[in-house]
Design a protein around this motif. Sequence first.
Motif, PDB file in Angstrom:
ATOM      1  N   LEU A 214       0.839  -1.372   0.049  1.00  0.00           N
ATOM      2  CA  LEU A 214      -0.080  -0.111   0.154  1.00  0.00           C
ATOM      3  C   LEU A 214       0.899   1.257   0.028  1.00  0.00           C
ATOM      4  O   LEU A 214       0.414   2.273  -0.354  1.00  0.00           O
ATOM      5  N   GLY A 215       2.039   1.314   0.523  1.00  0.00           N
ATOM      6  CA  GLY A 215       2.945   2.316   0.672  1.00  0.00           C
ATOM      7  C   GLY A 215       3.369   2.597  -0.909  1.00  0.00           C
ATOM      8  O   GLY A 215       3.544   3.913  -1.320  1.00  0.00           O
ATOM      9  N   ALA A 218       0.469   4.391  -2.341  1.00  0.00           N
ATOM     10  CA  ALA A 218       0.372   5.569  -1.966  1.00  0.00           C
ATOM     11  C   ALA A 218       1.345   6.727  -2.709  1.00  0.00           C
ATOM     12  O   ALA A 218       1.064   7.819  -2.839  1.00  0.00           O
ATOM     13  N   GLU A 219       2.683   6.191  -2.798  1.00  0.00           N
ATOM     14  CA  GLU A 219       3.646   7.367  -3.622  1.00  0.00           C
ATOM     15  C   GLU A 219       3.626   7.200  -4.686  1.00  0.00           C
ATOM     16  O   GLU A 219       4.194   8.279  -5.424  1.00  0.00           O
ATOM     17  N   ALA A 238      -6.145   8.318  -4.754  1.00  0.00           N
ATOM     18  CA  ALA A 238      -5.398   8.032  -3.786  1.00  0.00           C
ATOM     19  C   ALA A 238      -5.727   8.605  -2.142  1.00  0.00           C
ATOM     20  O   ALA A 238      -5.768   7.900  -1.104  1.00  0.00           O
ATOM     21  N   PHE A 242      -6.946   6.201   0.836  1.00  0.00           N
ATOM     22  CA  PHE A 242      -6.067   6.031   1.856  1.00  0.00           C
ATOM     23  C   PHE A 242      -6.780   7.084   3.209  1.00  0.00           C
ATOM     24  O   PHE A 242      -6.494   6.805   4.363  1.00  0.00           O
ATOM     25  N   ASN A 243      -7.246   8.244   2.643  1.00  0.00           N
ATOM     26  CA  ASN A 243      -7.730   9.015   3.809  1.00  0.00           C
ATOM     27  C   ASN A 243      -9.176   9.012   4.155  1.00  0.00           C
ATOM     28  O   ASN A 243      -9.654   9.130   5.166  1.00  0.00           O
TER      29      ASN A 243
END
Lengths: 329, 330
Positions: A214-215, A218-219, A238, A242-243
């Motif tokens: 997932l990192g 996100a990047e 994203a 993610f948020n």
Amino acid sequence: MALLEVRNLRTTFKTEDGTITAVNGLSFSLDAGQTLGIVGESGSGKSVTSLSIMRLIDRPGRIESGEIFFDGRDLLKLRDEEMRHVRGHRIAMIFQDPMTSLNPVLTIGEQIAEVVRLHLGRNHREARETAIEMLRKVRIPSPEKRVDDYPHQFSGGMRQRAMIAMALSCNPQLLIADEPTTALDVTIQAQVLELMNELQRETGAAIILITHDLGVVAETCKDVLVMYGGNMAEYGDAKQIFNEPRMPYTQGLLASLPRLDAPANARLKPIPGQPPNLHRMPPGCAFAPRCTYRLERCDTPVPVTDLGNGHLARCWRCTEALVPVGAAQ
Amino acid sequence: MTDEPLLEVADLKKYFPVNAGVFGRHVADVKAVDGVSFSVRKGETLGLVGESGSGKTTIGRMVLKLLPATSGTIRFEGRDISDISARQTRELRRRMQIIFQDPYGSLNPRMTIGEIVSEPLAIHGIARGKARMERTVELLRLVGLQSSHLNRYPNEFSGGQRQRVGIARALAVEPQFIVCDEPVSALDVSIQAQVLNLLEDLRERLGLTYLFISHDLSVVRHISTRVAVLYLGKIFEIAERSALYEHPLHPYTQALLAAIPVPDPALQGTQKRVLLSGDVPTAIAPPSGCRFHPRCPFAFDRCSVDEPAMREVAVGHSVACHAVENGTIR
Ligand SMILES: Nc1ncnc2c1ncn2[C@@H]1O[C@H](COP(=O)(O)OP(=O)(O)OP(=O)(O)O)[C@@H](O)[C@H]1O
Ligand SMILES: Nc1ncnc2c1ncn2[C@@H]1O[C@H](COP(=O)(O)OP(=O)(O)O)[C@@H](O)[C@H]1O
Ligand code: SF4
Ligand code: SF4
Ligand SMILES: [Mg+2]
Ligand SMILES: [Mg+2]
């Protein structure tokens, strides 16, 4: 118009224990020049989706139904030789383990040159020049020498970069990368991801990046497709995923991660239960057996809810402020 | 936790010979582990991080005497176990166990779950008959499985469930010390947390001590009390968890931490990324001097000549780096 539009894709496999539906009615789209991340557990259908787009599903697998519009044409309706032209020329794919897709008895240069000759009709000398140029682009040191190396003479990171060079040598409009950095160390992964970003800015290719990390998503990704049990669980940019995740599986996934920015001692919050078994799928929501918010209607087929601004979720309760049901654990 | 070391490893080395040609002539060595020292205190979890091929598994296997060391000493409970007999090694296995990375390859597919978990009880003659069966069921419960699983085969289980079986088997002999070699790396993210929580609960309930091997720095931070960073067979830095993650000193540790992608788009660009150039060199011919020097942004002339020694820079925080030693990095 979207560069890629997948509509209602259904791909099945015949197994000894009956037919499984690996991808079950999946729809999503991708604009030119964008990066879409696909995440999901092992077996959720990520690779089958990309192989379906490439029309590389072989028996016992079958694309049962659906449409895959690419640049306005339905790939599933193309003749085989038209599809061969699309593959490698317009859509390129890189795999998790570059060793499986590199030919061990040909030099790296010969392999890139062959792709270039085949698709761009260059002669031998030009093709070799292009190969060296591409290796330079992916930052292989002294490319004019390394072009004559065999795959086993490259390190894992170099092989993956060589694969990227090969995939990008024909200027594809879409690059599908299936776990391109999973086999790599984090410091090398950072190099490869940075390189993919840079090449994308340069060539304008759209990218589908499949990963369980997932990192990484996100990047690198603008949009994210979360898959569960062969279908979309949630889709959004994203930030939405993610948020502001709305589907309990996405929420659970994010909550279960040990994070470097969380207190080190905080107890992890796992998702209970096991990933779905495609031989025994629940009648309604695929996530229902593990979901703390499950209600009776969750055992009936779940439609996709449009939450606005391109945010989609497949959950009966995605518009509610969710409270766990009963004493579910 | 006490200060008493349960395990002490000093200058441990493992060289694998590389043979070539038709006569299999010995041409070089893979220096998989090249002089490593550390200790694990009773009740703590020492995390051992490093990239693939850095020697983590080799260290774990030598500690458990599954692989003979080339040189160095290993002390367990104060006793040198470097040269013990086969019988003593078997005795030792009741005290130390291992959990493997691959929950698919490490279970015999032809044995039932019950047979797999009770096998160590039989080998060590711990319990027989009805008592063995009861103990097996108890072990399955301990790891969150059920007695109904006893007669089923590994292929009927998911990765997370298989890892639980592997844990139950390791616990069968009531060990004090367990080497966990990448126990969650092969598992789905949603399942990793289940197994990590289980390992933590078991440590507390049974008073276990772990050597926890992983390439995942987030996982290691979560589970460890102290952390050692390995690169090409050498430990570069060892410290209490908070010191290592909040105040890393070795340039490699700093680069590793900076390379981890953060699963939050809101935080993108807030962290400074030091992109390391170059590939990981091979363990056959590690670079001269500091083996990190070809990739190190702080390298200076001395680094390619002298190998830096581990030096304690603060209580419990040791680093092997010339730039730290001369105060360039502080
Ligand atoms: N050739 C095949 N024959 C039979 N079943 C298959 C085949 N290829 C894929 N499947 C099945 O289809 C389902 C989806 O597989 P897929 O490879 O797309 O998963 P994935 O999401 O890519 O997982 P991973 O994260 O492990 O790569 C799985 O249940 C898998 O076993
Ligand atoms: N049996 C063996 N024979 C030869 N080389 C080996 C053997 N086992 C491990 N190695 C080498 O030793 C080094 C360290 O390996 P390993 O301990 O498995 O690393 P890690 O667990 O950190 O990924 C690698 O270069 C690996 O290729
Ligand atoms: S549909 Fe029901 S079971 Fe599925 S995720 Fe939503 S609340 Fe949970
Ligand atoms: S000793 Fe030199 S090369 Fe090695 S980490 Fe320190 S500064 Fe870098
Ligand atoms: Mg896959
Ligand atoms: Mg290993």
